[in-house]
Write a protein that holds these residues in place. Structure first.
Motif, short mmCIF file in Angstrom:
data_model
loop_
_atom_site.label_atom_id
_atom_site.label_comp_id
_atom_site.label_asym_id
_atom_site.label_seq_id
_atom_site.Cartn_x
_atom_site.Cartn_y
_atom_site.Cartn_z
N ASP A 205 9.90 3.02 -0.90
CA ASP A 205 8.63 3.04 -1.61
C ASP A 205 8.39 4.46 -2.13
O ASP A 205 8.55 5.43 -1.37
CB ASP A 205 7.49 2.61 -0.70
CG ASP A 205 7.68 1.19 -0.17
OD1 ASP A 205 8.34 0.40 -0.87
OD2 ASP A 205 7.18 0.89 0.92
N VAL A 206 8.01 4.57 -3.38
CA VAL A 206 7.89 5.86 -4.05
C VAL A 206 6.47 6.06 -4.54
O VAL A 206 5.96 5.23 -5.31
CB VAL A 206 8.88 5.94 -5.25
CG1 VAL A 206 8.76 7.30 -5.94
CG2 VAL A 206 10.30 5.69 -4.80
N LEU A 207 5.83 7.14 -4.13
CA LEU A 207 4.52 7.50 -4.66
C LEU A 207 4.70 8.53 -5.77
O LEU A 207 5.42 9.52 -5.60
CB LEU A 207 3.62 8.07 -3.55
CG LEU A 207 3.12 7.07 -2.52
CD1 LEU A 207 2.35 7.79 -1.41
CD2 LEU A 207 2.24 6.01 -3.17
N ALA B 35 7.81 0.20 -5.98
CA ALA B 35 8.48 -0.48 -4.87
C ALA B 35 9.92 -0.72 -5.30
O ALA B 35 10.16 -1.33 -6.35
CB ALA B 35 7.79 -1.79 -4.54
N THR B 36 10.88 -0.22 -4.53
CA THR B 36 12.28 -0.33 -4.94
C THR B 36 13.14 -0.90 -3.81
O THR B 36 12.79 -0.81 -2.63
CB THR B 36 12.87 1.03 -5.37
OG1 THR B 36 13.14 1.83 -4.22
CG2 THR B 36 11.91 1.77 -6.29
N ALA B 37 14.26 -1.46 -4.21
CA ALA B 37 15.22 -1.99 -3.25
C ALA B 37 16.58 -2.09 -3.92
O ALA B 37 16.68 -2.18 -5.15
CB ALA B 37 14.79 -3.36 -2.74
N VAL B 38 17.62 -2.06 -3.12
CA VAL B 38 18.97 -2.38 -3.57
C VAL B 38 19.43 -3.57 -2.74
O VAL B 38 19.35 -3.54 -1.50
CB VAL B 38 19.94 -1.20 -3.40
CG1 VAL B 38 21.36 -1.62 -3.77
CG2 VAL B 38 19.50 -0.02 -4.27
N ALA C 12 0.82 -1.21 0.00
CA ALA C 12 0.00 0.00 0.00
C ALA C 12 0.85 1.26 0.00
O ALA C 12 0.46 2.29 -0.57
CB ALA C 12 -0.93 0.00 1.21
N THR C 13 2.02 1.21 0.63
CA THR C 13 2.89 2.38 0.69
C THR C 13 3.51 2.73 -0.66
O THR C 13 4.09 3.81 -0.82
CB THR C 13 4.01 2.15 1.72
OG1 THR C 13 4.59 0.85 1.50
CG2 THR C 13 3.44 2.19 3.13
N ALA C 14 3.39 1.85 -1.62
CA ALA C 14 3.83 2.12 -3.00
C ALA C 14 2.64 2.12 -3.96
O ALA C 14 2.83 2.06 -5.17
CB ALA C 14 4.87 1.10 -3.44
N ALA C 15 1.41 2.15 -3.40
CA ALA C 15 0.18 2.17 -4.19
C ALA C 15 -0.03 0.88 -4.98
O ALA C 15 -0.69 0.89 -6.02
CB ALA C 15 0.12 3.38 -5.12
N GLY C 16 0.51 -0.23 -4.49
CA GLY C 16 0.22 -1.53 -5.12
C GLY C 16 1.41 -2.37 -5.51
O GLY C 16 1.40 -3.58 -5.29
#
Length: 254
Positions: free
Chosen positions: A102-104, A117-120, A82-86
């Protein structure tokens, strides 16, 4: 048209030089409104190191739903929801997480909020950025979001990156072409399995894709077919999209 390879998709492994062969899956699960157990069986059969999910549950007890899907799939939640809108990222315990974000994206009045939704992560000797996306249904907004996606990949400042998601557009569309001009379209680079992702009952278009930065070797990418434990019934029952599976070799980062 690219001719799909028929060889088995390579298994995950770390090479002697530190490079990592990984399996990544992109899957729109339609907020788990269909058969959650079937979706989990599909994911398990693909044996991914990372799952780039779209349309993860976003409302009541969404974290519980995401954690339950991850557990059923023998994975863990990495970022998003939800924090990335899906968009959501799941991963195996093979990955060492460096950071997540997480980027909106900007909200267009009257349209659905979108995000990344991102990660390294590090896996073997490789360092790689991950981004799960679900672009807009509206053409102009989708094109702008494709540009924001490329900017975000650049800002991650990683030697290699993987982007996957529901592009909501066929490869001939301008947003898809914008992404493919800067990133490798993995189906084009290493076609394997099936091509079309929509719909499971009548596959006729490719609107879901996996992309990778230059230097990532695509060992195969496409809709998984004929894997042990993967049934046509589960693919049809799980959601309204077919998944995309890729095996990629990520060079060691030094």
């Amino acid at each position: 048209m690219a001719t799909p390879a028929t060889h088995p998709l390579p298994n995950s492994r770390t090479e002697p030089d530190g490079s990592a062969v990984i399996r990544v899956l992109s899957y729109n699960i339609r907020s788990l409104r269909d058969d959650e157990d079937a979706a989990a069986r599909v994911i398990r059969a693909c044996r991914p190191d990372f799952v780039f999910v779209q349309e993860a549950p976003r409302f009541f007890r969404w974290r519980k739903h995401a954690a339950r899907l991850a557990a059923k799939s023998e994975l863990v939640v990495l970022s998003g929801g939800a924090t990335a809108a899906g968009p959501l990222l799941l991963c195996s315990l093979r990955a060492t997480v460096e950071h997540t974000e997480d980027v909106l994206l900007p909200l267009t009045p009257g349209l659905h909020r979108r995000g990344f939704a991102t990660a390294v992560v590090r896996i073997g000797g490789a360092r790689v950025g991950l981004l799960s996306c679900h672009l807009s249904l509206q053409s102009d907004e989708r094109y702008a979001q494709a540009g924001m996606l490329l900017d975000r990949v650049e800002a991650m400042d990683v030697p290699h990156a993987i982007v996957a998601g529901d592009i909501n557009e066929r490869p001939t569309g301008r947003s898809f072409r914008r992404l493919a001009a800067q990133l490798q379209d993995c189906w084009t680079a290493g076609p394997w399995g099936g091509e079309y992702t929509s719909t499971p009952t009548d596959p006729h278009q490719r609107i879901d894709a996996i992309f990778a930065t230059k230097g990532v070797e695509v060992l195969g990418c496409g809709v998984p077919l004929g894997l042990p434990g993967l049934t046509d019934a589960d693919l049809k029952a799980a959601t309204d999209h077919l998944p995309v599976l890729a095996a990629l070799r990520i060079p060691a980062s030094g």
